[in-house]
Design an enzyme around this catalytic site. Structure first.
Site, PDB file in Angstrom:
ATOM      1  N   GLU A 169      -2.685  12.241  13.463  1.00  0.00           N
ATOM      2  CA  GLU A 169      -1.899  10.335  11.901  1.00  0.00           C
ATOM      3  C   GLU A 169      -2.996  10.881  11.102  1.00  0.00           C
ATOM      4  O   GLU A 169      -3.763  11.240  11.007  1.00  0.00           O
ATOM      5  CB  GLU A 169      -2.144   9.224  12.338  1.00  0.00           C
ATOM      6  CG  GLU A 169      -1.744   8.503  13.721  1.00  0.00           C
ATOM      7  CD  GLU A 169      -2.663   7.213  14.159  1.00  0.00           C
ATOM      8  OE1 GLU A 169      -1.742   7.067  15.222  1.00  0.00           O
ATOM      9  OE2 GLU A 169      -3.417   6.794  13.370  1.00  0.00           O
TER      10      GLU A 169
ATOM     11  N   ASP B  89      -6.967  -2.329   6.609  1.00  0.00           N
ATOM     12  CA  ASP B  89      -8.082  -1.015   7.635  1.00  0.00           C
ATOM     13  C   ASP B  89      -9.998  -1.497   6.886  1.00  0.00           C
ATOM     14  O   ASP B  89     -10.434  -2.308   6.023  1.00  0.00           O
ATOM     15  CB  ASP B  89      -7.909  -0.179   6.572  1.00  0.00           C
ATOM     16  CG  ASP B  89      -6.778   0.593   7.117  1.00  0.00           C
ATOM     17  OD1 ASP B  89      -7.134   1.225   8.589  1.00  0.00           O
ATOM     18  OD2 ASP B  89      -5.852   1.083   7.182  1.00  0.00           O
TER      19      ASP B  89
END
Lengths: 408, 278
Positions: free
Chosen positions: B49, B60
């Site tokens: 990723e 995040d």
């Protein structure tokens, strides 16, 4: 006229069922938040149609906040500009000193209704944070406020107020430590505490249903203005002016008048050092491009690569790189005219208002007044102009002293 | 069959779970990041990723946000991220690359142009964190035309009502977010993750990769027993961060430490594969 034509000709029916105002708005959030956003929407729709909810809010507005706020004829400024007849909608006289309380009273009622036991919020200048801490104290819910470390430094009195009110103020150091970073961190808190936490967003931005819900709670400003102007002058105003950061005070004033085509409407953004100065302003609509941030599509301050810019304004309350999606839609549809004024112009208007009307305005509505100063002299004496005095300037006297190089 | 489908078929044949590794493109600078990317498959990554840096990564945690900001500070752009994939593909044609990030940089780049360029560069799938099924109509159908997998996140809050909507049109694999929270914070509770994964498996035949909060080989081993893959992200970018000098530049330690960690984390998966078949 058929109902269909009415529907097509109204500016007051948005958003659609998915939270879109044309291209703008929506629900661009992480999957963790989606079920919660949908629950919130359902809870809000139920509350809206419950007369008891509205009655409780009306009562709080009257007895706790001090509504209706006066519609005040600013006689000396009217003489000074020698044009339009200038009125102020005095939302700076509300409890806590700004329009922010209108929204917070609504959202905390909803939080209680949903059985949430913990309140979080973001704040820039601290006006929204103070209003949230106030209603959290009043309703006995623990409250955490996310505030950029930079803003904590420049808005110390409001930080102290929030702490006195029992709120925990969490300094945000990620990114650049301002309002957008505070909103990122509040969203992160929410993602991690979805089961018990209610997030009181302070402006008409964020994912659906926030833009519509905050607008509804703020639209008491415009509804009162309509009635008060009918009473005073026997007709609707001709011109409305309000400042725009995220745009909640402006949406609150404008919404009741959007379908009255005779009413000319101006939204005033923070031009900072000037729109031609790269990253030197906070004018998302007059100096930005459409993009997606904080759950909605709207005009944003951003670079060619889609990275969000910080922007700048003398007013911490306008220093946000986005704007409510309904404003973006009203801009593109042409119904509202959006302009920008600079720090210097706002500072001059701040001083003028203080000296001529004995009202110390916040730096945010000082932007609106600076635009009034530009247009009022060109308007006829029977032009009824309403400016939203959405906040008082006590919080800004330190910053103003610094900008004017005056000793306190 | 996309590279992602092929990889999961191969993992199934080998009888083991896959390791999905996340790094941010351009962190701490383009050249270092490309070199790390090229080293990942050899160190044990089955799928990569690659984060598309964004100034405001609101789902995040601190580690990934810091890596995003380091990349942007070093001049990373969407163009450079796609160039990095093209460069990787000159020497690796089998390891899938999934671009992960937020919608705004794609929207500003232009959806059609992005999907075309990503597909031509050798990207295999997309994960757009802030694009739930309710908002993906302007991007997902375009990815389908170019045979890019559109991978969605399912979370502990994705209830039975929503699960069908989340799984419809998901392809490649389902990314199960093991905690209600942001990346790299709390550690997942294996037994509750198992129940959620079983719930998802009742609705889909797609492979499932479990991520968020994975830091140790033991977690990799335990989670891999529940699903087809395990994602490690924050632990990797935090390790990159810990090897940088005071000006956030790469040092001689950066590459060996990162790849060493990937080898260490992938060990239980490789051990399992090498064990004799019963």
């Amino acid at each position: 006229m058929s109902t269909m034509t009415d529907a097509l000709n109204t500016y007051r029916s948005g958003p659609d069922d998915h939270g879109h105002f044309g291209l703008f708005g929506g629900r661009y959030v992480a999957e963790t938040l989606m079920p919660l956003i949908l629950d919130l929407e359902q809870a809000y729709n139920e509350a809206k149609s419950d007369p008891a909810f509205q009655a409780e809010l009306d009562s709080l507005n009257t007895h706790y906040s001090g509504r209706p706020s006066p519609l005040y004829f600013a006689e000396r400024l009217t003489e000074h500009f020698a044009g339009a007849k200038i009125y102020f909608k005095r939302d700076e006289l509300n409890h806590t000193g700004s329009h922010k309380i209108n929204n917070c009273l609504g959202q905390i009622q909803l939080a209680k209704r949903m059985g949430k036991t913990r309140i979080i919020a973001e704040t820039g200048a601290g006006q929204h944070g103070v209003a949230v801490a106030t209603v959290a104290a009043r309703f006995g819910l623990p409250c955490e406020i996310y505030m950029g470390a930079t803003d904590i430094e420049r808005q110390k009195p409001n930080v102290f107020r929030m702490r006195l009110l029992g709120a925990k103020v969490n300094p945000v150091t990620s990114g650049s430590g301002t309002l957008k970073d505070a909103m990122n961190d509040a969203l992160r808190d929410w993602v991690a505490n979805v089961h018990d936490t209610f997030y009181i967003i302070g402006t008409v931005a964020g994912p659906h249903p926030y833009p519509a819900m905050v607008r509804d709670f703020q639209s008491v400003i415009g509804k009162e203005t309509r009635e008060q102007m009918m009473e005073r002058e026997g007709r609707l105003p001709d011109t409305l002016v309000a400042c725009i950061g995220g745009g909640s005070n402006a949406m609150g004033l404008f919404h009741a008048f959007l379908d009255d085509r005779s009413v000319k409407i101006y939204g005033v953004e923070a031009g900072g050092h000037g729109l031609d100065v790269p990253n030197g302003h906070a004018a998302s609509m007059t100096g930005g491009e459409p993009g997606v941030l904080h759950g909605n599509r709207t005009y944003l301050l951003q670079d060619d690569d889609g990275q969000i810019l910080e922007g700048h304004s003398i007013s911490a309350g306008l220093d946000y790189p986005g704007v409510g999606p309904e404003h973006s839609w009203l801009k593109d549809s042409g119904r509202v005219t959006y302009v920008a004024v600079t720090d210097k112009e706002a500072l001059a208007a701040f001083q003028l208002c203080t000296k001529l009307e004995g009202i110390i305005p916040a730096l945010e509505p000082s932007h609106a007044l600076a635009h009034v100063q530009k247009i009022a002299p060109q308007l006829s004496k029977d032009n009824l102009l309403v400016m939203n005095m959405c906040g008082r300037g006590d919080k800004d006297i330190f910053a103003v002293a610094e900008h004017l190089s005056m000793e306190m | 069959m996309t590279r992602i489908d092929q990889t999961f078929a191969k993992l199934k044949a080998e009888g083991r779970g896959g390791l999905v590794t996340f790094i941010t493109a351009g962190d701490p600078d383009y050249d270092t990041s490309l070199s790390l990317l090229k080293g990942l498959p050899g160190a044990g990554a089955d799928i990569v990723e690659l984060g598309m840096p964004f100034s405001d990564p609101m789902a995040d945690g601190p580690a990934i946000q810091a890596s995003s900001l380091r990349a942007l500070k070093a001049g990373q752009t969407m163009k450079k991220t796609l160039a990095m994939v093209r460069d990787f593909r000159t020497e690796n044609t089998s390891t899938p690359i999934v671009l992960m990030g937020y919608y705004n940089p794609i929207y500003v780049y232009g959806v059609d142009r992005f999907v075309t360029d990503a597909s031509e560069a050798g990207v295999d799938g997309l994960i757009i964190v802030d694009m739930p099924p309710e908002e993906d109509e302007e991007l997902r159908p375009v990815t389908a035309e170019r045979a890019l997998n559109f991978i969605r996140l399912a979370t502990p809050t994705t209830d039975e009502r929503r699960l069908p909507a989340v799984l419809a049109n998901t392809s490649g694999f389902v990314y199960y977010v093991s905690i209600a929270g942001i990346t790299g914070t709390a550690a997942p509770d294996v037994s509750s993750v198992g129940a959620h994964v079983a719930r998802i498996k009742a609705h889909t035949d797609l492979p499932i990769a479990i991520g968020f909060g994975v830091k140790t080989p033991e977690q990799v081993r335990d989670l891999a027993a529940l699903a087809e893959g395990v994602v490690v992200g924050s632990a990797l970018v935090a390790t990159i961060g810990s090897t940088l000098d005071e000006n956030e530049r790469a040092t001689a330690e950066t590459k060996p430490k990162l790849l060493g960690l990937v080898e260490y984390l992938s060990e239980p998966l490789r051990r399992r594969a090498e064990a004799p078949a019963i």
